[in-house]
Design a protein around this motif. Structure first.
Motif, PDB file in Angstrom:
ATOM      1  N   MET A   1       0.710  -1.215   0.023  1.00 28.39           N
ATOM      2  CA  MET A   1      -0.078  -0.014  -0.100  1.00 28.39           C
ATOM      3  C   MET A   1       0.786   1.094   0.005  1.00 28.39           C
ATOM      4  O   MET A   1       1.948   1.265   0.772  1.00 28.39           O
ATOM      5  CB  MET A   1      -0.904  -0.051   1.295  1.00 28.39           C
ATOM      6  CG  MET A   1      -1.574   1.319   1.224  1.00 28.39           C
ATOM      7  SD  MET A   1      -2.794   1.363   2.770  1.00 28.39           S
ATOM      8  CE  MET A   1      -4.226   0.330   2.197  1.00 28.39           C
ATOM      9  N   LYS A   2       0.253   2.342  -0.771  1.00 26.87           N
ATOM     10  CA  LYS A   2       1.116   3.619  -0.721  1.00 26.87           C
ATOM     11  C   LYS A   2       0.546   4.312   0.355  1.00 26.87           C
ATOM     12  O   LYS A   2      -0.608   4.673   0.494  1.00 26.87           O
ATOM     13  CB  LYS A   2       0.797   4.317  -1.995  1.00 26.87           C
ATOM     14  CG  LYS A   2       1.626   5.371  -2.263  1.00 26.87           C
ATOM     15  CD  LYS A   2       1.396   5.982  -3.566  1.00 26.87           C
ATOM     16  CE  LYS A   2       2.331   7.372  -3.760  1.00 26.87           C
ATOM     17  NZ  LYS A   2       1.912   8.472  -2.879  1.00 26.87           N
ATOM     18  N   PRO A   3       1.754   4.743   1.368  1.00 28.83           N
ATOM     19  CA  PRO A   3       0.979   5.526   2.495  1.00 28.83           C
ATOM     20  C   PRO A   3       0.560   6.947   1.900  1.00 28.83           C
ATOM     21  O   PRO A   3       1.198   7.422   0.943  1.00 28.83           O
ATOM     22  CB  PRO A   3       2.302   5.742   3.330  1.00 28.83           C
ATOM     23  CG  PRO A   3       3.435   5.462   2.179  1.00 28.83           C
ATOM     24  CD  PRO A   3       2.844   4.670   1.434  1.00 28.83           C
ATOM     25  N   PHE A   4      -0.603   7.522   2.830  1.00 30.62           N
ATOM     26  CA  PHE A   4      -0.854   8.814   2.564  1.00 30.62           C
ATOM     27  C   PHE A   4      -1.371   9.552   3.748  1.00 30.62           C
ATOM     28  O   PHE A   4      -1.472   8.902   4.732  1.00 30.62           O
ATOM     29  CB  PHE A   4      -2.245   8.822   1.433  1.00 30.62           C
ATOM     30  CG  PHE A   4      -3.281   7.967   2.034  1.00 30.62           C
ATOM     31  CD1 PHE A   4      -4.254   8.516   2.999  1.00 30.62           C
ATOM     32  CD2 PHE A   4      -3.291   6.607   1.659  1.00 30.62           C
ATOM     33  CE1 PHE A   4      -5.223   7.698   3.300  1.00 30.62           C
ATOM     34  CE2 PHE A   4      -4.335   5.849   2.170  1.00 30.62           C
ATOM     35  CZ  PHE A   4      -5.285   6.437   3.016  1.00 30.62           C
ATOM     36  N   ALA A   5      -1.332  10.966   3.638  1.00 33.44           N
ATOM     37  CA  ALA A   5      -1.656  11.624   4.992  1.00 33.44           C
ATOM     38  C   ALA A   5      -3.249  11.727   4.969  1.00 33.44           C
ATOM     39  O   ALA A   5      -3.761  11.608   3.590  1.00 33.44           O
ATOM     40  CB  ALA A   5      -1.237  12.721   4.799  1.00 33.44           C
ATOM     41  N   TYR A   6      -3.869  12.152   5.979  1.00 38.62           N
ATOM     42  CA  TYR A   6      -5.390  12.066   5.910  1.00 38.62           C
ATOM     43  C   TYR A   6      -5.659  13.453   6.907  1.00 38.62           C
ATOM     44  O   TYR A   6      -5.040  13.404   8.109  1.00 38.62           O
ATOM     45  CB  TYR A   6      -6.200  10.783   6.553  1.00 38.62           C
ATOM     46  CG  TYR A   6      -7.173  11.092   7.156  1.00 38.62           C
ATOM     47  CD1 TYR A   6      -8.445  10.894   6.102  1.00 38.62           C
ATOM     48  CD2 TYR A   6      -7.726  11.543   8.322  1.00 38.62           C
ATOM     49  CE1 TYR A   6      -9.597  10.993   6.125  1.00 38.62           C
ATOM     50  CE2 TYR A   6      -9.275  11.567   8.543  1.00 38.62           C
ATOM     51  CZ  TYR A   6     -10.266  11.496   7.545  1.00 38.62           C
ATOM     52  OH  TYR A   6     -11.567  11.648   7.849  1.00 38.62           O
TER      53      TYR A   6
ATOM     54  N   LYS B   1      -7.130   1.499  -4.984  1.00 46.19           N
ATOM     55  CA  LYS B   1      -6.927   0.011  -4.875  1.00 46.19           C
ATOM     56  C   LYS B   1      -6.471  -0.380  -6.130  1.00 46.19           C
ATOM     57  O   LYS B   1      -5.451  -1.240  -5.932  1.00 46.19           O
ATOM     58  CB  LYS B   1      -8.075  -0.685  -4.395  1.00 46.19           C
ATOM     59  CG  LYS B   1      -8.799  -0.362  -3.161  1.00 46.19           C
ATOM     60  CD  LYS B   1     -10.246  -1.074  -2.755  1.00 46.19           C
ATOM     61  CE  LYS B   1     -10.571  -0.674  -1.667  1.00 46.19           C
ATOM     62  NZ  LYS B   1     -12.169  -1.026  -1.312  1.00 46.19           N
TER      63      LYS B   1
ATOM     64  N   ARG C   1      -3.188   7.829  -6.654  1.00 47.02           N
ATOM     65  CA  ARG C   1      -2.036   7.749  -5.729  1.00 47.02           C
ATOM     66  C   ARG C   1      -2.139   8.734  -5.148  1.00 47.02           C
ATOM     67  O   ARG C   1      -0.893   9.551  -5.014  1.00 47.02           O
ATOM     68  CB  ARG C   1      -0.886   7.032  -6.357  1.00 47.02           C
ATOM     69  CG  ARG C   1      -0.812   5.939  -7.106  1.00 47.02           C
ATOM     70  CD  ARG C   1       0.334   5.763  -7.652  1.00 47.02           C
ATOM     71  NE  ARG C   1       0.512   4.211  -8.077  1.00 47.02           N
ATOM     72  CZ  ARG C   1       0.745   3.068  -7.496  1.00 47.02           C
ATOM     73  NH1 ARG C   1       1.135   3.255  -6.313  1.00 47.02           N
ATOM     74  NH2 ARG C   1       0.858   1.884  -7.818  1.00 47.02           N
TER      75      ARG C   1
ATOM     76  N   ALA D   1      -1.194  11.776  -2.155  1.00 49.11           N
ATOM     77  CA  ALA D   1      -0.253  11.856  -1.209  1.00 49.11           C
ATOM     78  C   ALA D   1      -1.052  12.220   0.039  1.00 49.11           C
ATOM     79  O   ALA D   1      -0.637  12.078   1.338  1.00 49.11           O
ATOM     80  CB  ALA D   1       0.948  12.934  -1.276  1.00 49.11           C
ATOM     81  N   THR D   2      -2.153  13.020  -0.088  1.00 55.50           N
ATOM     82  CA  THR D   2      -3.099  13.530   1.031  1.00 55.50           C
ATOM     83  C   THR D   2      -4.544  13.318   0.849  1.00 55.50           C
ATOM     84  O   THR D   2      -4.854  13.953  -0.383  1.00 55.50           O
ATOM     85  CB  THR D   2      -2.530  14.996   1.256  1.00 55.50           C
ATOM     86  OG1 THR D   2      -1.260  15.350   1.705  1.00 55.50           O
ATOM     87  CG2 THR D   2      -3.497  15.455   2.517  1.00 55.50           C
TER      88      THR D   2
END
Length: 330
Positions: free
Chosen positions: A1-6, A39, A44, A46-47
């Motif tokens: 999984m590609k990490p992302f900020a929330y 998915k 993709r 980033a935030t």
């Protein structure tokens, strides 16, 4: 999984400011399309900026008789709203023709407008797609394109817009309300989405960072006879091969107003301006309807496997116009 900020936004201003200041941002509403694309590796971000809890979930009657729909109103709630069902039945019908009940309970008005094409070449990162990766080519043009566009497509892209709701909004002369860091503006729903041209990666005319805050349903088309019809491969939970939304007013033996939009035929909901112009002031006869639709669909440029869409769309529209217009001898 590609990490992302929330980030969960508490106001529209906070959401737009966060979009402008964060890397690779995307707004998150119901997520019914965005999560699928993440998915698949197509999106993709980033935030993720969660706008689902912003106070944009109301349907409010305006002093001039128009109806303002907030961007986070759920599709199921909008379809069931008494004022929508009474004044804009074509919108309710279009919403109920889309997706499943479970998805309609989550999907939002703004998200529906921004959903991306279901072209399998776009959704598969291993296939060429100019919309997903500009310059990589259009795999659908020489590949599988039975479900693809017959109007307004380009050498770069033949994808179709999947939204049922957008087709009804175009026929109703609705407007999309937007807010960004530079202020507010509105765009006609019929002009919100783009044709692909040589920039198919741009689905809409929305500016970077702008947030859809609502949709305005005009008083001028409230209460007019209207109807939505959709042809698809199975009875439910699938996208249109062709669809049509019609808003029609007749009086004194002639067509006084016609709003006609097609779905499933182009990169955006296709407003049938030639057909509308031909019908304005004409007697509501079968011959007049056929002539108007033939003028509109003369612009179609079907590909190897989707020429069936042209007579399909014509017959759908002819049926809807005949249902809405009072009996009149040819």
């Amino acid at each position: 999984m590609k990490p992302f900020a929330y980030l969960r936004a508490d106001s529209v201003d906070q959401a737009t400011a966060a979009y402008a200041s964060r890397p690779g941002p995307r707004y998150l509403g119901g997520g019914t399309n965005l999560m699928d694309l993440m998915k698949l590796g197509v999106e993709r971000p980033a935030t993720l900026i969660d706008v689902s809890r912003l106070p944009l979930d109301g349907v409010e009657e305006q002093p001039d008789g128009s109806l303002r729909v907030g961007a986070t109103v759920r599709n199921s709630d909008l379809a069931a709203h008494p004022l929508v069902r009474d004044r804009y039945p074509v919108l309710s019908q279009a919403l109920l023709a889309g997706a499943s009940g479970q998805l309609r309970n989550i999907a939002t008005t703004g998200g529906n407008l921004l959903q991306r094409t279901r072209c399998p070449y776009f959704q598969d990162v291993h296939k060429p797609c100019n919309k997903r990766e500009p310059g990589s080519g259009c795999g659908a043009r020489d590949g599988v394109h039975r479900d693809h566009a017959v109007l307004g497509h380009s050498e770069q892209c033949i994808a179709t817009n999947p939204s049922d709701m957008s087709v009804a909004l175009a026929a109703l002369d609705a407007r999309v309300e937007l807010r960004g860091t530079d202020g507010e503006r509105t765009v006609p729903a019929a002009e919100f989405h783009r044709l692909p041209g040589d920039r198919p990666e741009q689905d809409t005319h929305i500016r970077p960072g702008e947030l859809i805050t609502g949709v305005l349903l005009p008083a001028a088309t409230a209460g007019l006879p209207s109807l939505y019809r959709k042809a698809r491969d199975r009875a439910s939970y699938t996208f249109a091969l062709a669809s049509v939304a019609v808003v029609l007013r007749t009086g004194e033996g002639v067509v006084q107003h016609a709003g006609i939009a097609f779905g499933g035929l182009a990169h955006r909901p296709w407003r049938a301006l030639r057909a509308e112009e031909a019908l304005r002031g004409a007697a509501p006869t079968t011959a007049a309807f056929e002539h108007a639709l033939d003028l509109e669909l003369a612009a179609a440029r079907p590909l190897r496997d989707n020429a069936y869409k042209v007579p399909l769309a014509r017959n759908l529209a002819l049926d809807v116009l005949g249902r809405l217009a009072p009996p009149h001898a040819d």
